[in-house]
Design a protein around this motif. Structure first.
Motif, mmCIF file in Angstrom:
data_model
loop_
_atom_site.group_PDB
_atom_site.id
_atom_site.type_symbol
_atom_site.label_atom_id
_atom_site.label_comp_id
_atom_site.label_asym_id
_atom_site.label_seq_id
_atom_site.Cartn_x
_atom_site.Cartn_y
_atom_site.Cartn_z
ATOM 1 N N ILE A 110 0.836 -1.206 0.000
ATOM 2 C CA ILE A 110 0.000 0.000 0.000
ATOM 3 C C ILE A 110 0.868 1.252 0.000
ATOM 4 C CG2 ILE A 110 -1.676 1.323 1.339
ATOM 5 C CD1 ILE A 110 -2.822 -1.345 2.325
ATOM 6 N N ILE A 111 1.840 1.306 0.885
ATOM 7 C CA ILE A 111 2.711 2.476 0.976
ATOM 8 C C ILE A 111 3.517 2.645 -0.304
ATOM 9 C CG2 ILE A 111 4.705 3.439 2.201
ATOM 10 C CD1 ILE A 111 3.619 2.077 4.736
ATOM 11 N N LEU A 112 4.038 1.540 -0.839
ATOM 12 C CA LEU A 112 4.877 1.615 -2.031
ATOM 13 C C LEU A 112 4.091 2.129 -3.235
ATOM 14 C CD1 LEU A 112 7.557 -0.955 -2.989
ATOM 15 C CD2 LEU A 112 6.012 -0.134 -4.754
ATOM 16 N N LEU A 113 2.886 1.601 -3.444
ATOM 17 C CA LEU A 113 2.089 2.027 -4.597
ATOM 18 C C LEU A 113 1.721 3.499 -4.503
ATOM 19 C CD1 LEU A 113 -0.310 -1.031 -5.091
ATOM 20 C CD2 LEU A 113 1.656 -0.387 -6.489
ATOM 21 N N LEU A 114 1.256 3.935 -3.332
ATOM 22 C CA LEU A 114 0.865 5.338 -3.175
ATOM 23 C C LEU A 114 2.066 6.269 -3.295
ATOM 24 C CD1 LEU A 114 -1.704 5.041 -0.233
ATOM 25 C CD2 LEU A 114 -2.199 5.421 -2.656
ATOM 26 N N ALA A 115 3.168 5.911 -2.645
ATOM 27 C CA ALA A 115 4.332 6.779 -2.635
ATOM 28 C C ALA A 115 4.996 6.852 -4.005
ATOM 29 C CB ALA A 115 5.337 6.302 -1.584
ATOM 30 N N VAL A 116 5.135 5.722 -4.682
ATOM 31 C CA VAL A 116 5.766 5.727 -6.007
ATOM 32 C C VAL A 116 4.896 6.466 -7.013
ATOM 33 C CG1 VAL A 116 6.469 4.263 -7.927
ATOM 34 C CG2 VAL A 116 7.137 3.664 -5.614
ATOM 35 N N THR A 117 3.592 6.243 -6.958
ATOM 36 C CA THR A 117 2.686 6.969 -7.860
ATOM 37 C C THR A 117 2.771 8.472 -7.621
ATOM 38 O OG1 THR A 117 1.173 5.079 -7.916
ATOM 39 C CG2 THR A 117 0.305 7.207 -8.621
ATOM 40 N N VAL A 121 4.138 11.312 -10.359
ATOM 41 C CA VAL A 121 3.282 12.420 -10.791
ATOM 42 C C VAL A 121 3.901 13.768 -10.402
ATOM 43 C CG1 VAL A 121 1.028 13.502 -10.500
ATOM 44 C CG2 VAL A 121 1.195 11.018 -10.741
ATOM 45 N N ILE A 122 4.275 13.902 -9.139
ATOM 46 C CA ILE A 122 4.856 15.175 -8.686
ATOM 47 C C ILE A 122 6.180 15.454 -9.382
ATOM 48 C CG2 ILE A 122 5.805 16.372 -6.677
ATOM 49 C CD1 ILE A 122 3.774 14.866 -4.962
ATOM 50 N N GLY A 123 7.020 14.422 -9.518
ATOM 51 C CA GLY A 123 8.324 14.615 -10.141
ATOM 52 C C GLY A 123 8.231 14.999 -11.602
ATOM 53 N N THR A 124 7.370 14.332 -12.371
ATOM 54 C CA THR A 124 7.244 14.657 -13.790
ATOM 55 C C THR A 124 6.633 16.045 -13.997
ATOM 56 O OG1 THR A 124 5.137 13.423 -13.795
ATOM 57 C CG2 THR A 124 7.102 12.279 -14.567
ATOM 58 N N MET A 125 5.645 16.402 -13.173
ATOM 59 C CA MET A 125 5.058 17.741 -13.288
ATOM 60 C C MET A 125 6.068 18.822 -12.934
ATOM 61 S SD MET A 125 1.147 17.460 -11.862
ATOM 62 C CE MET A 125 -0.137 16.700 -12.851
ATOM 63 N N THR A 126 6.837 18.596 -11.879
ATOM 64 C CA THR A 126 7.854 19.570 -11.478
ATOM 65 C C THR A 126 8.918 19.723 -12.559
ATOM 66 O OG1 THR A 126 7.503 18.971 -9.158
ATOM 67 C CG2 THR A 126 9.532 20.167 -9.694
ATOM 68 N N MET A 181 7.009 10.619 -0.547
ATOM 69 C CA MET A 181 6.704 11.429 -1.717
ATOM 70 C C MET A 181 7.438 12.765 -1.696
ATOM 71 S SD MET A 181 2.724 11.043 -2.851
ATOM 72 C CE MET A 181 2.097 11.808 -1.366
ATOM 73 N N GLY A 182 7.646 13.320 -0.511
ATOM 74 C CA GLY A 182 8.158 14.677 -0.440
ATOM 75 C C GLY A 182 9.644 14.815 -0.248
ATOM 76 N N THR A 183 10.388 13.727 -0.271
ATOM 77 C CA THR A 183 11.813 13.841 0.028
ATOM 78 C C THR A 183 12.706 13.311 -1.089
ATOM 79 O OG1 THR A 183 11.724 11.681 1.136
ATOM 80 C CG2 THR A 183 11.459 13.637 2.515
ATOM 81 N N ASP A 184 12.155 13.028 -2.270
ATOM 82 C CA ASP A 184 12.961 12.450 -3.332
ATOM 83 C C ASP A 184 13.313 13.511 -4.363
ATOM 84 O OD1 ASP A 184 14.331 10.785 -4.932
ATOM 85 O OD2 ASP A 184 12.733 9.351 -5.245
ATOM 86 N N ILE A 185 14.376 14.267 -4.103
ATOM 87 C CA ILE A 185 14.837 15.274 -5.042
ATOM 88 C C ILE A 185 15.549 14.608 -6.216
ATOM 89 C CG2 ILE A 185 16.140 17.416 -5.252
ATOM 90 C CD1 ILE A 185 13.824 17.480 -3.245
ATOM 91 N N VAL A 186 16.132 13.454 -5.998
ATOM 92 C CA VAL A 186 16.852 12.748 -7.055
ATOM 93 C C VAL A 186 15.918 12.419 -8.215
ATOM 94 C CG1 VAL A 186 18.183 10.685 -7.610
ATOM 95 C CG2 VAL A 186 18.519 11.816 -5.419
#
Length: 309
Positions: A110-117, A121-126, A181-186
């Motif tokens: 559950i955590i992996l699917l939500l966090a990776v998704t 989404v956030i990374g590609t939009m940014t 979700m909020g800590t992956d700058i890489v």
């Protein structure tokens, strides 16, 4: 003495001529040793690769063999001795059922699917906004992302814990999801690198057809980022799967245990049963191997090549 020999002798008497003569002699010596150095270099290369493979696989093989041994067999045999029965799965059943690993797999999934998704989404939009839009402070935003990667995460854990507790997310799955979700700058930098390889002419052609920015992102940019998405999914997915600190600190409830904390709790009921602990470790390792073998072919696939033709 001929004129050529005289000229050569005169050249070697000069400092520069002596240096050139020494260089030529060294090159001739290296060419003479090439038939010998070639096979030696190849042999050394393969020996080093074989040694690296042994170092990497030996611990896994040891754990694998221990997982199939009985308690008496584990106590009386060497770690490198194979088990007498490779079909003995009692340790795996004990680890999976009594160790509570099923609940750990459910929470981890559950955590992996939500966090990776959310990361994708956030990374590609940014990355799309930073690469395609021109606005004031753009370089400042990029510098802020770079600065965030230089700050050790452990130094901000007190403030992070207070924020998570204030939001009411402590001891819930959402605490891990939000933090992952909020800590992956890489991931943002990976998407930026792939985004720059996509021609802007695709955006311009879509705009001429009446597409807006969101349509361009959803129908053109996002599909072309599949190699980068696969890379981020592998890196981020493995990181979340193996993460111990965040679930252990922010989800202390046993019902919220993920696969890493479930394996950590083996030290209590199975503290002396290394064969059961080994079986639990293999249960944890197998999904990562399967996921990596399935997704690795999508990395660096050059899906943007020929897109503008």
């Amino acid at each position: 003495m001929s004129a050529a020999q005289t000229s050569s002798t005169a050249d070697t008497r000069r400092p520069g001529g002596r240096l050139e003569a020494g260089t030529l002699a060294l090159r001739r010596g290296i060419r003479g040793l090439a038939p010998v150095l070639g096979p030696l270099g190849t042999t050394a290369k393969y020996v080093s690769l074989l040694a690296a493979v042994v170092v990497a696989l030996l611990p896994l093989v040891t754990v694998l063999m221990a997982a199939f041994k009985t308690p008496a067999e584990f106590a009386s045999t060497s770690p490198l001795d194979p088990p007498s029965n490779w079909l003995n799965v009692d340790n795996f059943v004990t680890a999976f059922v009594r160790g509570g690993m099923l609940q750990g797999f459910v929470n981890t999934t559950i955590i992996l699917l939500l966090a990776v998704t959310g990361t994708v989404v956030i990374g590609t939009m940014t990355a799309y906004a930073l690469d395609r839009f021109e606005f004031r402070g753009r370089r400042l935003v990029l510098g802020g992302f770079l600065l965030a990667t230089l700050v050790p995460a452990v130094t901000t854990q007190v403030a992070t814990f207070q924020v998570i507790n204030w939001l009411g997310l402590f001891n819930t799955r959402w605490s891990a999801v939000v933090l992952f979700m909020g800590t992956d700058i890489v991931a943002i930098y990976i998407f930026l690198q792939f985004m720059r390889s996509i021609s802007r002419s695709l955006d311009e052609a879509a705009m001429l057809d009446g597409a807006n920015r969101f349509t361009i992102y959803a129908r053109i940019i996002f599909p072309l980022l599949k190699p980068a998405i696969a890379t981020v999914v592998i890196i981020k997915g493995l990181a979340i799967y193996n993460e111990f600190y965040i679930p252990f600190l922010y989800m202390p409830s046993q019902d919220l245990g993920v696969i890493s904390t479930s394996l950590f709790r083996f030290k209590g009921p199975f503290g002396a049963q290394w064969e059961v602990i080994s079986a639990g470790a293999m249960i944890v390792i197998i999904p990562t191997l399967v996921a990596f073998l399935f997704l690795q072919r999508y990395i660096y696939n050059g899906m943007t090549s020929g897109a503008t033709k």
